[in-house]
Design a protein around this motif. Structure first.
Motif, PDB file in Angstrom:
ATOM      1  N   ARG A 165      -5.740  -6.866 -18.729  1.00 32.57           N
ATOM      2  CA  ARG A 165      -6.707  -7.187 -17.639  1.00 32.57           C
ATOM      3  C   ARG A 165      -5.586  -6.907 -16.259  1.00 32.57           C
ATOM      4  NH1 ARG A 165      -8.669 -12.168 -14.208  1.00 32.57           N
ATOM      5  NH2 ARG A 165      -7.134 -10.766 -13.069  1.00 32.57           N
ATOM      6  N   SER A 166      -4.972  -5.860 -16.327  1.00 31.65           N
ATOM      7  CA  SER A 166      -4.446  -5.183 -15.160  1.00 31.65           C
ATOM      8  C   SER A 166      -4.835  -3.781 -14.944  1.00 31.65           C
ATOM      9  CB  SER A 166      -3.129  -5.476 -15.036  1.00 31.65           C
ATOM     10  OG  SER A 166      -2.379  -4.936 -16.004  1.00 31.65           O
ATOM     11  N   LYS A 167      -3.979  -2.898 -15.652  1.00 32.61           N
ATOM     12  CA  LYS A 167      -4.467  -1.368 -15.380  1.00 32.61           C
ATOM     13  C   LYS A 167      -5.692  -1.262 -15.923  1.00 32.61           C
ATOM     14  CE  LYS A 167      -2.903   3.044 -17.347  1.00 32.61           C
ATOM     15  NZ  LYS A 167      -1.868   3.687 -18.370  1.00 32.61           N
ATOM     16  N   ARG A 168      -6.460  -0.443 -15.201  1.00 34.07           N
ATOM     17  CA  ARG A 168      -7.700  -0.047 -15.450  1.00 34.07           C
ATOM     18  C   ARG A 168      -8.707  -0.797 -14.857  1.00 34.07           C
ATOM     19  NH1 ARG A 168      -5.226   0.253 -20.179  1.00 34.07           N
ATOM     20  NH2 ARG A 168      -4.853   2.453 -20.927  1.00 34.07           N
ATOM     21  N   PHE A 169      -8.526  -1.943 -14.063  1.00 37.00           N
ATOM     22  CA  PHE A 169      -9.361  -2.966 -13.524  1.00 37.00           C
ATOM     23  C   PHE A 169      -9.402  -2.925 -12.065  1.00 37.00           C
ATOM     24  CE2 PHE A 169      -8.759  -4.165 -18.005  1.00 37.00           C
ATOM     25  CZ  PHE A 169     -10.020  -4.474 -18.627  1.00 37.00           C
ATOM     26  N   LEU A 170     -10.010  -3.881 -11.440  1.00 39.77           N
ATOM     27  CA  LEU A 170      -9.894  -3.837  -9.939  1.00 39.77           C
ATOM     28  C   LEU A 170      -9.554  -5.183  -9.312  1.00 39.77           C
ATOM     29  CD1 LEU A 170     -13.315  -1.787  -9.171  1.00 39.77           C
ATOM     30  CD2 LEU A 170     -10.784  -1.010  -8.923  1.00 39.77           C
ATOM     31  N   PHE A 171      -8.639  -5.934 -10.097  1.00 38.84           N
ATOM     32  CA  PHE A 171      -8.063  -7.112  -9.805  1.00 38.84           C
ATOM     33  C   PHE A 171      -6.939  -6.694  -8.840  1.00 38.84           C
ATOM     34  CE2 PHE A 171     -10.357  -8.222 -13.514  1.00 38.84           C
ATOM     35  CZ  PHE A 171     -11.509  -8.898 -13.044  1.00 38.84           C
ATOM     36  N   ALA A 172      -6.428  -7.866  -8.261  1.00 36.98           N
ATOM     37  CA  ALA A 172      -5.219  -7.874  -7.367  1.00 36.98           C
ATOM     38  C   ALA A 172      -3.902  -7.085  -7.838  1.00 36.98           C
ATOM     39  CB  ALA A 172      -4.776  -8.980  -6.792  1.00 36.98           C
ATOM     40  N   ASN A 173      -3.680  -7.380  -9.410  1.00 33.35           N
ATOM     41  CA  ASN A 173      -2.496  -6.982 -10.157  1.00 33.35           C
ATOM     42  C   ASN A 173      -2.949  -5.727 -10.647  1.00 33.35           C
ATOM     43  OD1 ASN A 173      -4.239  -7.718 -12.166  1.00 33.35           O
ATOM     44  ND2 ASN A 173      -2.715  -8.644 -13.277  1.00 33.35           N
ATOM     45  N   SER A 174      -4.146  -5.189 -10.605  1.00 27.65           N
ATOM     46  CA  SER A 174      -4.445  -3.575 -10.801  1.00 27.65           C
ATOM     47  C   SER A 174      -4.162  -2.788  -9.637  1.00 27.65           C
ATOM     48  CB  SER A 174      -6.055  -3.719 -11.293  1.00 27.65           C
ATOM     49  OG  SER A 174      -6.355  -4.745 -11.933  1.00 27.65           O
ATOM     50  N   LEU A 175      -4.264  -3.229  -8.446  1.00 27.22           N
ATOM     51  CA  LEU A 175      -4.246  -2.349  -7.436  1.00 27.22           C
ATOM     52  C   LEU A 175      -3.315  -2.720  -6.388  1.00 27.22           C
ATOM     53  CD1 LEU A 175      -8.164  -3.036  -6.108  1.00 27.22           C
ATOM     54  CD2 LEU A 175      -7.298  -0.962  -7.556  1.00 27.22           C
ATOM     55  N   HIS A 176      -2.416  -3.830  -6.334  1.00 27.29           N
ATOM     56  CA  HIS A 176      -1.545  -4.231  -5.361  1.00 27.29           C
ATOM     57  C   HIS A 176      -0.326  -3.520  -5.860  1.00 27.29           C
ATOM     58  CE1 HIS A 176       1.286  -7.093  -3.272  1.00 27.29           C
ATOM     59  NE2 HIS A 176       1.126  -6.003  -2.539  1.00 27.29           N
ATOM     60  N   CYS A 177       0.358  -2.434  -5.204  1.00 28.34           N
ATOM     61  CA  CYS A 177       1.573  -2.116  -5.578  1.00 28.34           C
ATOM     62  C   CYS A 177       2.576  -1.802  -4.648  1.00 28.34           C
ATOM     63  CB  CYS A 177       1.065  -0.259  -5.886  1.00 28.34           C
ATOM     64  SG  CYS A 177      -0.121  -0.088  -7.027  1.00 28.34           S
ATOM     65  N   PRO A 178       3.741  -1.763  -5.120  1.00 28.41           N
ATOM     66  CA  PRO A 178       5.133  -1.727  -4.336  1.00 28.41           C
ATOM     67  C   PRO A 178       4.981  -0.394  -3.616  1.00 28.41           C
ATOM     68  CG  PRO A 178       5.888  -1.181  -6.684  1.00 28.41           C
ATOM     69  CD  PRO A 178       4.289  -1.433  -6.579  1.00 28.41           C
ATOM     70  N   LEU A 179       5.408  -0.376  -2.285  1.00 27.59           N
ATOM     71  CA  LEU A 179       5.679   0.712  -1.262  1.00 27.59           C
ATOM     72  C   LEU A 179       7.092   0.299  -0.641  1.00 27.59           C
ATOM     73  CD1 LEU A 179       5.409   3.288  -0.142  1.00 27.59           C
ATOM     74  CD2 LEU A 179       3.523   2.193   1.572  1.00 27.59           C
ATOM     75  N   ILE A 180       8.086   1.061  -0.769  1.00 27.29           N
ATOM     76  CA  ILE A 180       9.262   0.901  -0.001  1.00 27.29           C
ATOM     77  C   ILE A 180       9.750   2.246   0.520  1.00 27.29           C
ATOM     78  CG2 ILE A 180      11.621   0.235  -0.256  1.00 27.29           C
ATOM     79  CD1 ILE A 180      11.097  -1.381  -2.596  1.00 27.29           C
ATOM     80  N   VAL A 181      10.039   2.334   1.680  1.00 26.52           N
ATOM     81  CA  VAL A 181      10.343   3.557   2.447  1.00 26.52           C
ATOM     82  C   VAL A 181      11.834   3.186   3.163  1.00 26.52           C
ATOM     83  CG1 VAL A 181       9.704   5.358   4.159  1.00 26.52           C
ATOM     84  CG2 VAL A 181       8.114   4.216   2.714  1.00 26.52           C
ATOM     85  N   ARG A 182      12.660   4.396   2.692  1.00 26.48           N
ATOM     86  CA  ARG A 182      13.849   4.123   3.313  1.00 26.48           C
ATOM     87  C   ARG A 182      14.231   5.455   4.238  1.00 26.48           C
ATOM     88  NH1 ARG A 182      19.274   4.595  -0.087  1.00 26.48           N
ATOM     89  NH2 ARG A 182      18.909   6.765   0.270  1.00 26.48           N
ATOM     90  N   ILE A 183      14.388   5.240   5.523  1.00 25.35           N
ATOM     91  CA  ILE A 183      14.365   6.247   6.495  1.00 25.35           C
ATOM     92  C   ILE A 183      15.609   6.201   7.063  1.00 25.35           C
ATOM     93  CG2 ILE A 183      13.492   7.262   8.639  1.00 25.35           C
ATOM     94  CD1 ILE A 183      10.931   5.596   7.768  1.00 25.35           C
ATOM     95  N   PRO A 184      16.581   7.321   7.081  1.00 23.37           N
ATOM     96  CA  PRO A 184      17.866   7.469   7.637  1.00 23.37           C
ATOM     97  C   PRO A 184      17.650   7.258   9.081  1.00 23.37           C
ATOM     98  CG  PRO A 184      17.511   9.278   6.090  1.00 23.37           C
ATOM     99  CD  PRO A 184      16.214   8.704   6.417  1.00 23.37           C
ATOM    100  N   GLU A 185      19.262   6.790   9.809  1.00 22.63           N
ATOM    101  CA  GLU A 185      19.251   6.655  11.233  1.00 22.63           C
ATOM    102  C   GLU A 185      18.747   7.643  11.809  1.00 22.63           C
ATOM    103  OE1 GLU A 185      20.281   4.437  14.501  1.00 22.63           O
ATOM    104  OE2 GLU A 185      20.425   3.750  12.410  1.00 22.63           O
ATOM    105  N   ARG A 186      18.899   8.858  11.447  1.00 23.06           N
ATOM    106  CA  ARG A 186      18.881  10.147  12.268  1.00 23.06           C
ATOM    107  C   ARG A 186      17.196  10.349  12.552  1.00 23.06           C
ATOM    108  NH1 ARG A 186      21.232  15.069   9.039  1.00 23.06           N
ATOM    109  NH2 ARG A 186      20.691  16.325  10.983  1.00 23.06           N
TER     110      ARG A 186
END
Length: 621
Positions: A256-277
């Motif tokens: 009841r997560s993958k393949r469905f449309l609930f929060a734990n089906s859609l809410h995903c981690p996103l982390i972006v590391r951007i160097p100082e330059r």
């Protein structure tokens, strides 16, 4: 003294100097630009929603490398997948167009799109001088183009090639969090099953707890993989000019997560590391900040192209969310589900940062239909057994029964498990009404291609010698607004609509007839089914048979299904799903089903039909 000769010599030196300066300027511009443009490393883990990770608040997770990456970069708290399954989401990513907008949203369907007018996003990176690599997922659920030919390298993870071909754009897919890692034996886990915190809808039995622990083990290994890639980046001397992106491909992975449309089906981690330059790209002034901007996965291809300075085609549907060219944040995120392997369902979702609205186009089927791959998990089998043997409570049992609800509304902040449907509560009527309206606008804007059965979409596109992508943009062939209105009438489930539904059954357009029939099905109106038992559409005939069986006219309904099976109907997968939905009545069709042989012309379709056949034989044996 020959002035003319002297001036000529001076002019020659002057011209040479100008040429040299010009060359230096061009060289500096060109090579300098290559040095200043960032490398991009995109790490994609499979199947894990955000709440499996420590940096997203899970106290039981062991994800130190991802957590550390978040401290060095920016953690997005509202990133959502458009599709809760891999192939449909990759289809969206590679084109920058929602899979639902192209007809590529059904799992392993591989339908063609107009490749002469739609490129893949790496094509634009290549034009900009980027070296592109992808290791190693290139199944984009699209036919007509080899998924590997848009990449410079899709066969290996070649760090030397990356170092020698900067700027680069490299995707690395991390498989240790995939659903398969939660399958099989669940004993002898490193994580303690007794310390796991279960979802409200999962029964508290040993195999469920053990399966949680097994998946935590898998996530720990995936985190080790992330750490290894980041260390390799450091060791190669590439960290200071490489933007690192970490994201999962969708949510999951326990039942009841993958393949469905609930929060734990859609809410995903996103982390972006951007160097100082590249500080100009930072979305906040302090590293380690949490960013609450709504990010849809459809935003990503446009954003990566923008960062790279590449051209962005106007057909892409997302919004740029990073850098000086960032576009306005959307208030809502749009998601969808269609057929998942051998099981048919159809739903849409819209969410903001708090509420999740779901529109069910097949409320007459359960959420948890038996699906071969999902049932490889011990947790799924254990949950189903608790329900079958009557030990599960109402909440735990709910998902194995027909939905009944055409609409769902959840408060994701106060109910992250999405178990309390607020749709009928007076205090939430304004929220529900607004989100319903906004969902319809989104469906029209993106040309929702899932408003007819899949096989009918394929048949109509072939008949008109076009792709589904092009067909849904031709209102003479597929009128999205008309179909949405027809579906709305059907899903109202109001007896006052019966006359209107019967009129719809006479409509020249297949789609209107189909929704007229669904409305009759939801009202158990046998007369509606009788009107279309000889319709040209096999899907309509099959659903009419299902309606007749449900309303008590079993003999005629079974005869229609037998006839369709004997003629090897193109709607065979739907028919076998209907046999399951019928319950015990389906047993009468098993002598015929057990002898049926199917065409292998379409391998994916054949595999799914065979899975359903095997399941039905086991069910009714």
């Amino acid at each position: 003294m020959n002035v003319f000769k002297t001036n000529k010599k001076l002019m020659s030196r002057y011209s040479l100097t100008l040429l040299l300066v010009f060359f230096l300027i061009v060289s500096k511009t060109f090579f300098g630009q290559n040095q200043e443009r960032p490398n991009i490393l995109w790490l994609t883990s499979e199947d894990n929603s955000a709440d499996w990770l420590g940096c997203y608040g899970n106290p039981f997770a062991e994800t130190p490398n991802i957590d550390h990456l978040a401290s060095e970069g920016f953690l997005y708290t509202n990133a959502y997948a458009n599709a809760p399954v891999c192939a449909a989401q990759r289809s969206t990513w590679i084109t920058g167009i929602l899979a639902l907008s192209m007809g590529t949203h059904n799992m392993r369907s591989f339908y063609r799109i107009p490749h002469d007018s739609i490129n893949y996003y790496p094509d634009f990176l290549n034009e900009q001088g980027y070296y592109t690599g992808n290791y190693k997922k290139t199944d984009y659920n699209i036919s007509g183009r080899d998924g590997t030919d848009c990449w410079d390298n899709s066969s290996s993870e070649d760090w030397e090639a990356l170092k020698n071909n900067q700027p680069f754009f490299q995707v690395i897919n991390l498989g240790n969090s995939h659903e398969s890692r939660a399958q099989g034996d669940v004993d002898h886990t490193n994580h303690d099953p007794n310390k796991t915190i279960l979802r409200k809808f999962h029964p508290d039995v040993p195999d469920v707890r053990k399966n949680y622990a097994k998946y935590y083990d898998a996530l720990k290994q995936m985190d080790v993989d992330v750490g290894a890639k980041l260390k390799k980046l450091e060791d190669m001397g590439l960290a200071e000019n490489t933007i690192v992106i970490y994201v999962s491909d969708h949510g999951g992975v326990l039942p009841r997560s993958k393949r469905f449309l609930f929060a734990n089906s859609l809410h995903c981690p996103l982390i972006v590391r951007i160097p100082e330059r590249y500080k100009a790209l930072w979305p906040a002034s302090r590293l380690g900040s949490k960013i609450d901007r709504m990010v849809s996965f459809a935003d990503m291809p446009k954003t990566w192209l923008s960062i790279a300075g590449a051209s962005i085609p106007n057909y892409m549907q997302g919004n740029i969310f990073l850098g000086s060219k960032a576009e306005a944040e959307k208030e809502y995120h749009f998601a969808f589900r269609g057929r998942m392997d051998e099981r048919i369902d159809n739903a849409r979702a819209l969410c903001d940062k708090r509420y999740l609205y779901i529109r069910n186009y097949m409320p007459y089927v359960p959420w948890m239909q038996h699906l071969m791959y999902l049932w490889k998990m011990k947790a799924t089998k254990a949950w189903a057994k608790e329900v079958e043997e009557g030990r599960a409570n109402e909440l735990q049992s709910r998902f194995f029964k027909p939905k009944q609800w055409t609409e769902e509304l959840y408060d994701m902040q106060n109910d992250p498990d999405c178990t309390e449907n607020l749709i009928a509560k007076p205090a939430y009527q304004k929220v529900a009404s607004t989100m319903k309206t906004e969902l319809r606008k989104e469906q029209i804007e993106v040309y929702d291609s899932g408003l007819l059965p899949e096989t009918e979409m394929v048949r109509l596109a072939a008949e008109h010698k076009t792709t589904i992508f092009e067909m849904v943009r031709n209102s003479q062939l597929y009128d999205v607004s008309e179909l949405l209105s027809a579906a709305d009438i059907a899903l109202e489930q109001s007896p006052e609509n019966l006359n209107k539904l019967h009129e719809m059954l006479n409509n020249e357009h297949l789609g209107v007839r189909y929704w007229g029939l669904i409305g009759c099905l939801l009202l158990n109106n046998e007369a509606g089914g009788l009107k279309v038992i000889e319709d040209e559409s096999h899907e309509i005939q099959a659903m009419a048979a299902y309606l007749l069986i449900r309303s008590g006219n079993k003999e005629l309904g079974l005869a229609i299904l037998k006839s369709l099976m004997e003629q090897s109907s193109y709607a065979m997968l739907s028919i076998l799903n209907i046999v399951d939905w019928m319950g015990e009545s389906g047993k009468e069709l098993m002598p015929l089903i057990s002898k049926l042989e199917f065409s292998k012309k379409n391998q994916s379709e054949y595999n799914y039909i065979m899975r359903m056949k095997e399941y039905l034989i086991n069910k009714f044996s």
